[in-house]
Design an enzyme around this catalytic site. Sequence first.
Site, short mmCIF file in Angstrom:
data_model
loop_
_atom_site.label_atom_id
_atom_site.label_comp_id
_atom_site.label_asym_id
_atom_site.label_seq_id
_atom_site.Cartn_x
_atom_site.Cartn_y
_atom_site.Cartn_z
N LYS A 244 34.11 35.97 40.06
CA LYS A 244 34.20 35.92 38.60
C LYS A 244 33.31 34.78 38.10
O LYS A 244 33.45 33.63 38.54
CB LYS A 244 35.66 35.68 38.22
CG LYS A 244 36.06 36.21 36.88
CD LYS A 244 37.57 36.15 36.73
CE LYS A 244 38.00 36.62 35.37
NZ LYS A 244 39.42 36.36 35.14
O1 G3P Z 1 41.85 38.10 32.20
C1 G3P Z 1 41.72 37.23 31.13
C2 G3P Z 1 43.04 36.76 30.70
O2 G3P Z 1 43.64 36.04 31.72
C3 G3P Z 1 43.06 36.00 29.45
O3 G3P Z 1 44.24 36.31 28.87
O4 G3P Z 1 46.16 36.01 27.40
O5 G3P Z 1 44.97 34.02 28.31
O6 G3P Z 1 43.89 35.44 26.58
P1 G3P Z 1 44.84 35.38 27.71
#
Ligand code: G3P
Length: 214
Positions: A83
Amino acid sequence: MKFFLDTAKIEEITQAAAMGFLDGVTTNPSLVAQTGKSYLEVIQEICKVCKGPVSAEVLATDYAGMMEEARRWRKVAKNVVVKIPLTGDGLRAVKTCTEEGIPTNVTLCFNATQALLAAKAGATYISPFLGRLDDIGIEGMEVAQEIRSIYHNYEFSTQILAASLRHPLHVKQAALLGVDVITIPFKLLPALIHHPLTEKGLQIFLEDAKRIPA
Ligand code: G3P
């Protein structure tokens, strides 16, 4: 559409696998930090349970450091996807990874032109963060739609991995849009599974079943 779990917790991954819809796992440094384990330990554990793609993020921000980490991650397991953040150095690293046959997931994508550049660099996956766009008043799903159209127009093989999904509507809209992959947090699963009419209907069937002669 593939279902990835967005987590670093092995017990969540095991449960999702038992339910039959664990096509892969995405992690990020914030999720790994919650486990109290090293990043390497977490990825090794996940790769034992999940045979699909497992995203492990580079922490370096310069090209050379990213490449060093990418090559190291790739040696951990065959299904590791590296990643890489969507920066200038990141795109350069994606191009080199592509040339070396290292699969990549380009993360922290927030608009369609960023996604276009990632595809040009040869990214395996592009991760638009839809929920975080919604958070700032920009329709995340519209950005995903734009990426879908651009990739379709030019037949890019980069897969759209809808990330930062927060609720069932996100999942439905992403599926209707035809994204290749969604990654969801474990806590979203109950909201996808349960429906009050399912629970109510089941109760009625179970009550009625008591009147069926043996
Ligand atoms: O895969 C990306 C994710 O982990 C981000 O999610 O909820 O932290 O915006 P969030």
